[in-house]
Design a protein around this motif. Structure first.
Motif, PDB file in Angstrom:
ATOM      1  N   VAL A   2       1.169   1.056   8.555  1.00 30.89           N
ATOM      2  CA  VAL A   2       2.542   0.549   8.663  1.00 30.89           C
ATOM      3  C   VAL A   2       3.209   1.076   9.931  1.00 30.89           C
ATOM      4  O   VAL A   2       3.893   0.321  10.648  1.00 30.89           O
ATOM      5  CB  VAL A   2       3.348   0.929   7.410  1.00 30.89           C
ATOM      6  CG1 VAL A   2       4.814   0.540   7.576  1.00 30.89           C
ATOM      7  CG2 VAL A   2       2.770   0.250   6.176  1.00 30.89           C
ATOM      8  N   SER A  39       1.103  -2.949  -2.027  1.00 31.04           N
ATOM      9  CA  SER A  39       0.625  -1.687  -2.597  1.00 31.04           C
ATOM     10  C   SER A  39       1.554  -1.207  -3.709  1.00 31.04           C
ATOM     11  O   SER A  39       1.090  -0.664  -4.723  1.00 31.04           O
ATOM     12  CB  SER A  39       0.523  -0.624  -1.503  1.00 31.04           C
ATOM     13  OG  SER A  39      -0.392  -1.004  -0.502  1.00 31.04           O
ATOM     14  N   ILE A  43      -1.852   4.075   4.266  1.00 25.13           N
ATOM     15  CA  ILE A  43      -0.732   3.124   4.291  1.00 25.13           C
ATOM     16  C   ILE A  43       0.273   3.529   5.363  1.00 25.13           C
ATOM     17  O   ILE A  43       0.771   2.685   6.132  1.00 25.13           O
ATOM     18  CB  ILE A  43      -0.052   3.055   2.911  1.00 25.13           C
ATOM     19  CG1 ILE A  43      -1.011   2.468   1.871  1.00 25.13           C
ATOM     20  CG2 ILE A  43       1.225   2.218   2.974  1.00 25.13           C
ATOM     21  CD1 ILE A  43      -0.482   2.535   0.446  1.00 25.13           C
ATOM     22  N   GLY A  59      -8.935  -1.048   2.591  1.00 22.27           N
ATOM     23  CA  GLY A  59      -8.279  -1.520   3.804  1.00 22.27           C
ATOM     24  C   GLY A  59      -8.458  -3.017   3.991  1.00 22.27           C
ATOM     25  O   GLY A  59      -7.550  -3.705   4.470  1.00 22.27           O
ATOM     26  N   ILE A  92       2.453  -4.999   3.404  1.00 22.19           N
ATOM     27  CA  ILE A  92       1.414  -4.084   2.908  1.00 22.19           C
ATOM     28  C   ILE A  92       2.030  -3.083   1.937  1.00 22.19           C
ATOM     29  O   ILE A  92       1.468  -2.793   0.870  1.00 22.19           O
ATOM     30  CB  ILE A  92       0.732  -3.370   4.080  1.00 22.19           C
ATOM     31  CG1 ILE A  92      -0.093  -4.377   4.890  1.00 22.19           C
ATOM     32  CG2 ILE A  92      -0.159  -2.247   3.586  1.00 22.19           C
ATOM     33  CD1 ILE A  92      -0.702  -3.785   6.155  1.00 22.19           C
ATOM     34  N   ILE A  93       3.204  -2.544   2.279  1.00 25.32           N
ATOM     35  CA  ILE A  93       3.885  -1.609   1.379  1.00 25.32           C
ATOM     36  C   ILE A  93       4.250  -2.305   0.071  1.00 25.32           C
ATOM     37  O   ILE A  93       4.066  -1.744  -1.024  1.00 25.32           O
ATOM     38  CB  ILE A  93       5.134  -1.033   2.060  1.00 25.32           C
ATOM     39  CG1 ILE A  93       4.742  -0.128   3.226  1.00 25.32           C
ATOM     40  CG2 ILE A  93       5.982  -0.258   1.052  1.00 25.32           C
ATOM     41  CD1 ILE A  93       5.927   0.427   3.990  1.00 25.32           C
ATOM     42  N   PRO A 124      -4.996   7.642   0.350  1.00 29.61           N
ATOM     43  CA  PRO A 124      -4.516   6.257   0.507  1.00 29.61           C
ATOM     44  C   PRO A 124      -3.074   6.191   0.983  1.00 29.61           C
ATOM     45  O   PRO A 124      -2.694   5.256   1.703  1.00 29.61           O
ATOM     46  CB  PRO A 124      -4.681   5.651  -0.889  1.00 29.61           C
ATOM     47  CG  PRO A 124      -4.773   6.802  -1.807  1.00 29.61           C
ATOM     48  CD  PRO A 124      -5.419   7.899  -1.036  1.00 29.61           C
ATOM     49  N   SER A 129      -5.830  -4.622   1.428  1.00 31.24           N
ATOM     50  CA  SER A 129      -4.418  -4.386   1.738  1.00 31.24           C
ATOM     51  C   SER A 129      -3.989  -5.084   3.025  1.00 31.24           C
ATOM     52  O   SER A 129      -2.938  -5.748   3.065  1.00 31.24           O
ATOM     53  CB  SER A 129      -4.156  -2.879   1.848  1.00 31.24           C
ATOM     54  OG  SER A 129      -4.382  -2.235   0.620  1.00 31.24           O
ATOM     55  N   GLU A 149      -8.268  -0.896  -3.793  1.00 30.86           N
ATOM     56  CA  GLU A 149      -7.058  -1.293  -3.073  1.00 30.86           C
ATOM     57  C   GLU A 149      -6.163  -0.073  -2.991  1.00 30.86           C
ATOM     58  O   GLU A 149      -6.112   0.731  -3.931  1.00 30.86           O
ATOM     59  CB  GLU A 149      -6.370  -2.454  -3.792  1.00 30.86           C
ATOM     60  CG  GLU A 149      -5.326  -3.187  -2.953  1.00 30.86           C
ATOM     61  CD  GLU A 149      -3.928  -2.642  -3.171  1.00 30.86           C
ATOM     62  OE1 GLU A 149      -3.019  -2.994  -2.409  1.00 30.86           O
ATOM     63  OE2 GLU A 149      -3.753  -1.860  -4.123  1.00 30.86           O
ATOM     64  N   TRP A 150      -5.462   0.099  -1.886  1.00 30.54           N
ATOM     65  CA  TRP A 150      -4.728   1.335  -1.657  1.00 30.54           C
ATOM     66  C   TRP A 150      -3.670   1.591  -2.728  1.00 30.54           C
ATOM     67  O   TRP A 150      -3.463   2.738  -3.142  1.00 30.54           O
ATOM     68  CB  TRP A 150      -4.103   1.316  -0.271  1.00 30.54           C
ATOM     69  CG  TRP A 150      -5.131   1.413   0.820  1.00 30.54           C
ATOM     70  CD1 TRP A 150      -6.424   1.859   0.688  1.00 30.54           C
ATOM     71  CD2 TRP A 150      -4.966   1.092   2.191  1.00 30.54           C
ATOM     72  NE1 TRP A 150      -7.068   1.814   1.896  1.00 30.54           N
ATOM     73  CE2 TRP A 150      -6.201   1.353   2.847  1.00 30.54           C
ATOM     74  CE3 TRP A 150      -3.921   0.592   2.949  1.00 30.54           C
ATOM     75  CZ2 TRP A 150      -6.398   1.139   4.199  1.00 30.54           C
ATOM     76  CZ3 TRP A 150      -4.101   0.374   4.309  1.00 30.54           C
ATOM     77  CH2 TRP A 150      -5.334   0.653   4.927  1.00 30.54           C
ATOM     78  N   GLY A 151      -2.972   0.569  -3.191  1.00 27.70           N
ATOM     79  CA  GLY A 151      -1.986   0.754  -4.245  1.00 27.70           C
ATOM     80  C   GLY A 151      -2.629   1.173  -5.561  1.00 27.70           C
ATOM     81  O   GLY A 151      -2.096   2.023  -6.283  1.00 27.70           O
TER      82      GLY A 151
END
Length: 303
Positions: A283, A238, A279, A101, A234-235, A275, A104, A253-255
């Motif tokens: 978002v 990721s 996200i 978190g 962020i999207i 994750p 991201s 990292e979330w991606g």
């Protein structure tokens, strides 16, 4: 003869008092209107919780986000000492979510800041001066907008090389046209206002007019656009990490976590699901807060 004094007008005094009572601080009015929007408040609360959890990650978990413990691989959620389970390398998922978190959300804010700075600057200059600079800058913006944003970001990363910093720069460049268009349209309407003409007549410099009189009046759409854009950034970040173009393993990292879990969707879907939910929540929270700010800052709703 002594001049007769004009009798007091009680109606005038009442009107004056009413006028004074109706004077409302614009900032307080915006804050009051925003607080009435329950969805925006919920979005803001979720964001505060996520940011606090990410910042306090070292104090909330005793695990190393990158420590490989093969004996603990693919432990299911609910396992003692691993509330959300572990991944294929035995790393604690809750720990990686908290540390991820940080990355991201920070990348989202940084990319928006870069895009907003250059976009606002281009929009201010293009809208105020018009002429050759306006034509040149807007044609450049049109070229950027002609490319699908994902392909353009991938092309920029291919030129710069994979990595989190380069991915952040790429998605920031892709976001510049968004702010340039918004600010330019606002400046074109403001530059013809009477108070701007008065400032020119008083001899104010262009920089003073731009940054003291025009920019403050253009902040409302910029703030709303930035709030809504953080979620998109962020999207995008990721997504670049999921494709192997952004953050690189073993970074939390979330991606990257989504990418790590794609090969284990049948046996351990929670590795990618958690994750993905993180996200989604962040978002959605930014979108709810952005919608609330847009309604609170809309001058048509003041009545």
């Amino acid at each position: 003869m002594p001049r007769e004094t004009e009798p007091n007008n009680p109606q005038l005094g009442a009107d004056t008092e009413d006028w004074e009572i109706k004077q409302v601080d614009p900032k307080r009015e915006i804050w009051r209107r925003l607080k009435k929007d329950k969805m925006a408040v919920a979005g803001g609360c979720i964001l505060i919780v996520v940011i606090l959890l990410s910042l306090l990650a070292p104090f909330l978990t005793g695990h190393d986000p990158n420590a490989v413990v093969t004996a603990n691989r693919l432990l299911p959620p609910g396992t003692p000492d691993h509330i959300l389970g572990t991944d294929h390398l035995g790393r604690d998922i809750l720990t990686r979510l908290l540390y991820g978190g940080r990355v991201s959300v920070a990348v989202g804010f940084a990319a928006v800041t870069i895009a907003m700075f250059f976009g606002v600057l281009i929009g201010l200059l293009a809208g105020y001066y018009k002429g050759f600079f306006d034509v040149l800058s807007m044609r450049f913006i049109d070229i950027l907008m002609a490319f699908p944003y994902v392909l353009l970001a991938i092309a920029i990363i291919a030129a710069l090389g994979p990595g989190l910093l380069n991915a952040m720069i790429a998605i920031a460049i892709v976001g510049i046209p968004y702010y340039a268009r918004i600010v330019r349209g606002t400046v074109l309407s403001l530059r013809e206002q009477e108070y701007i003409e008065a400032q020119r007549a008083l001899g104010s410099s262009d920089l003073r007019i731009l940054f003291k009189h025009i920019l403050p009046n253009a902040l409302s759409p910029i703030i709303v656009a930035a709030t809504l854009d953080v979620g998109w950034m962020i999207i995008a970040a990721s997504g670049m990490s999921f494709l192997g173009l952004g953050a690189q393993p073993p970074m939390a990292e979330w991606g990257v976590m989504l990418s790590d879990g794609k090969d284990f969707l049948r046996v351990a879907p929670y590795i990618s699901l958690l994750p993905g939910v993180a996200i989604f929540l962040v978002v959605l929270s930014f979108n709810l807060l952005g919608d609330g700010l847009r309604d609170a800052l809309d001058p048509r709703l003041k009545q």
